[in-house]
Design a protein around this motif. Structure first.
Motif, PDB file in Angstrom:
ATOM      1  N   MET A  69       0.550  -0.996  -0.086  1.00  0.00           N
ATOM      2  CA  MET A  69       0.549  -0.201  -0.373  1.00  0.00           C
ATOM      3  C   MET A  69       1.111   1.298   0.372  1.00  0.00           C
ATOM      4  N   LYS A  70       0.177   2.212  -0.916  1.00  0.00           N
ATOM      5  CA  LYS A  70       1.483   3.392  -0.736  1.00  0.00           C
ATOM      6  C   LYS A  70       1.060   4.450   0.249  1.00  0.00           C
ATOM      7  N   LYS A  71       2.497   4.569   0.887  1.00  0.00           N
ATOM      8  CA  LYS A  71       2.918   6.026   1.691  1.00  0.00           C
ATOM      9  C   LYS A  71       1.294   7.259   2.044  1.00  0.00           C
ATOM     10  N   GLU A  72       1.272   7.192   0.675  1.00  0.00           N
ATOM     11  CA  GLU A  72       0.131   8.206   0.405  1.00  0.00           C
ATOM     12  C   GLU A  72      -1.600   8.022   1.378  1.00  0.00           C
ATOM     13  N   LEU A  73      -1.770   6.862   0.931  1.00  0.00           N
ATOM     14  CA  LEU A  73      -3.014   6.330   1.432  1.00  0.00           C
ATOM     15  C   LEU A  73      -3.141   5.409   2.317  1.00  0.00           C
ATOM     16  N   ARG A  74      -1.800   4.765   3.052  1.00  0.00           N
ATOM     17  CA  ARG A  74      -1.825   4.795   4.500  1.00  0.00           C
ATOM     18  C   ARG A  74      -2.269   6.692   5.396  1.00  0.00           C
ATOM     19  N   ALA A  75      -1.275   6.803   5.301  1.00  0.00           N
ATOM     20  CA  ALA A  75      -1.857   8.590   6.256  1.00  0.00           C
ATOM     21  C   ALA A  75      -2.594   9.045   5.397  1.00  0.00           C
ATOM     22  N   MET A  76      -3.404   9.382   4.543  1.00  0.00           N
ATOM     23  CA  MET A  76      -4.749   9.267   4.679  1.00  0.00           C
ATOM     24  C   MET A  76      -5.808   8.738   5.163  1.00  0.00           C
ATOM     25  N   ILE A  77      -5.933   7.169   5.523  1.00  0.00           N
ATOM     26  CA  ILE A  77      -6.791   6.295   6.475  1.00  0.00           C
ATOM     27  C   ILE A  77      -6.639   6.850   7.638  1.00  0.00           C
ATOM     28  N   SER A  78      -5.159   6.963   8.253  1.00  0.00           N
ATOM     29  CA  SER A  78      -4.459   7.431   9.602  1.00  0.00           C
ATOM     30  C   SER A  78      -5.638   8.510   9.796  1.00  0.00           C
ATOM     31  N   GLU A  79      -5.334   9.310   9.308  1.00  0.00           N
ATOM     32  CA  GLU A  79      -6.429  10.387   9.045  1.00  0.00           C
ATOM     33  C   GLU A  79      -8.030  10.838   8.867  1.00  0.00           C
ATOM     34  N   LEU A  80      -8.169   9.601   8.248  1.00  0.00           N
ATOM     35  CA  LEU A  80      -9.416   9.466   8.589  1.00  0.00           C
ATOM     36  C   LEU A  80     -10.329   8.530   9.546  1.00  0.00           C
ATOM     37  N   GLU A  81      -9.256   7.690  10.098  1.00  0.00           N
ATOM     38  CA  GLU A  81      -9.822   6.978  11.934  1.00  0.00           C
ATOM     39  C   GLU A  81      -9.511   7.995  12.686  1.00  0.00           C
ATOM     40  N   ARG A  82      -8.247   8.979  12.499  1.00  0.00           N
ATOM     41  CA  ARG A  82      -8.182   9.448  13.618  1.00  0.00           C
ATOM     42  C   ARG A  82      -9.523  10.946  13.691  1.00  0.00           C
ATOM     43  N   ASP A  83     -10.097  11.167  12.301  1.00  0.00           N
ATOM     44  CA  ASP A  83     -11.098  12.130  12.597  1.00  0.00           C
ATOM     45  C   ASP A  83     -12.493  12.028  12.603  1.00  0.00           C
ATOM     46  N   GLY A  84     -12.631  10.416  11.913  1.00  0.00           N
ATOM     47  CA  GLY A  84     -14.296  10.409  11.951  1.00  0.00           C
ATOM     48  C   GLY A  84     -14.405   8.895  12.297  1.00  0.00           C
ATOM     49  N   ARG A  85     -15.242   8.514  11.787  1.00  0.00           N
ATOM     50  CA  ARG A  85     -16.058   7.252  11.808  1.00  0.00           C
ATOM     51  C   ARG A  85     -15.607   5.908  10.539  1.00  0.00           C
ATOM     52  N   PHE A  86     -14.423   7.160  10.091  1.00  0.00           N
ATOM     53  CA  PHE A  86     -14.004   5.736   8.959  1.00  0.00           C
ATOM     54  C   PHE A  86     -14.022   3.911   9.298  1.00  0.00           C
ATOM     55  N   ARG A  87     -13.157   3.959  10.805  1.00  0.00           N
ATOM     56  CA  ARG A  87     -13.153   2.206  10.930  1.00  0.00           C
ATOM     57  C   ARG A  87     -14.107   2.125  11.044  1.00  0.00           C
ATOM     58  N   GLN A  88     -14.983   2.788  11.686  1.00  0.00           N
ATOM     59  CA  GLN A  88     -16.944   1.552  11.326  1.00  0.00           C
ATOM     60  C   GLN A  88     -16.780   0.887  10.267  1.00  0.00           C
ATOM     61  N   GLU A  89     -16.632   1.191   9.785  1.00  0.00           N
ATOM     62  CA  GLU A  89     -16.606   0.972   7.827  1.00  0.00           C
ATOM     63  C   GLU A  89     -16.637  -0.664   7.667  1.00  0.00           C
ATOM     64  N   ARG A  90     -15.367  -1.242   8.666  1.00  0.00           N
ATOM     65  CA  ARG A  90     -14.927  -2.749   8.891  1.00  0.00           C
ATOM     66  C   ARG A  90     -16.383  -3.297   9.671  1.00  0.00           C
ATOM     67  N   LYS A 114      -3.147  14.512 -14.816  1.00  0.00           N
ATOM     68  CA  LYS A 114      -2.371  15.769 -14.043  1.00  0.00           C
ATOM     69  C   LYS A 114      -3.675  15.783 -12.969  1.00  0.00           C
ATOM     70  N   ILE A 115      -3.860  15.461 -12.021  1.00  0.00           N
ATOM     71  CA  ILE A 115      -4.913  15.232 -10.789  1.00  0.00           C
ATOM     72  C   ILE A 115      -4.571  15.605  -9.649  1.00  0.00           C
ATOM     73  N   ASP A 116      -5.626  15.894  -8.052  1.00  0.00           N
ATOM     74  CA  ASP A 116      -5.394  16.645  -7.482  1.00  0.00           C
ATOM     75  C   ASP A 116      -5.492  14.975  -6.842  1.00  0.00           C
ATOM     76  N   GLU A 117      -4.140  14.800  -6.339  1.00  0.00           N
ATOM     77  CA  GLU A 117      -3.898  13.090  -6.125  1.00  0.00           C
ATOM     78  C   GLU A 117      -4.852  13.011  -4.174  1.00  0.00           C
ATOM     79  N   GLU A 118      -4.599  13.950  -3.318  1.00  0.00           N
ATOM     80  CA  GLU A 118      -5.124  13.835  -2.062  1.00  0.00           C
ATOM     81  C   GLU A 118      -6.588  13.627  -1.584  1.00  0.00           C
ATOM     82  N   SER A 119      -7.504  15.054  -2.834  1.00  0.00           N
ATOM     83  CA  SER A 119      -9.009  14.822  -3.235  1.00  0.00           C
ATOM     84  C   SER A 119      -9.299  13.335  -3.690  1.00  0.00           C
ATOM     85  N   LEU A 120      -8.408  13.022  -4.546  1.00  0.00           N
ATOM     86  CA  LEU A 120      -8.623  11.460  -4.887  1.00  0.00           C
ATOM     87  C   LEU A 120      -8.722  10.476  -4.611  1.00  0.00           C
TER      88      LEU A 120
END
Length: 159
Positions: A1-22, A53-59
């Protein structure tokens, strides 16, 4: 898994309910959490392969939150009969509660079910997630069957 993706997952888990999707199953034996990560990973890979050339963070954020509906859509009495048509709007409402979204992220979430939702995606990022979501859904339903036919154990996606 790419480091950008791992970082984004950590952020979403920290700031919201993303982990509930499990807690919720998506396709076959794949959870909504695994599916969302699969879509984000494949979307990023596709955009890079195309050289867009896209906005990878938004993607990534949009892909990770595209199914942020936070309920079990398989429940017969849960009022989810038209889940395919309605869940993008529920996912968007939940994502807005937990995160600050930009217009690209909102478009990804709202329009990822095109053509069911009628309005086509407005941005390249939205098109990538829309198409990748369909690819991943088919793969998540077919690959475990393929494994069973070949006498192998499907191990999931390891997320």
């Amino acid at each position: 898994m790419k480091k950008e993706l791992r970082a984004m997952i950590s952020e979403l888990e920290r700031d919201g309910r993303f982990r509930q999707e499990r807690r919720y199953m998506q396709h076959g034996s794949v959870t909504v959490y695994e599916h969302s990560i699969h879509v984000a990973d494949k979307s990023l890979a596709l955009s890079r392969r195309l050289g867009w050339k896209i906005d990878e963070e938004s993607l990534l954020r949009g892909a990770l939150l595209h199914d942020y509906f936070l309920y079990d859509w398989h429940e017969k009495n849960g009022g989810h009969r038209l889940h395919g048509f309605h869940h993008p709007f529920r996912a968007l409402a939940n994502a807005r509660e937990d995160y600050t979204l930009n217009t690209v992220e909102e478009d990804i979430i709202r329009r990822h079910m095109f053509p069911l939702t009628l309005l086509p995606p407005m941005y390249e990022e939205s098109w990538i997630v829309c198409l990748t979501d369909k690819y991943c859904a088919v793969a998540e339903m077919v690959y475990p069957l393929y494994c069973r036919i070949r006498g192998r154990q499907f191990q999931g996606y390891g997320v």
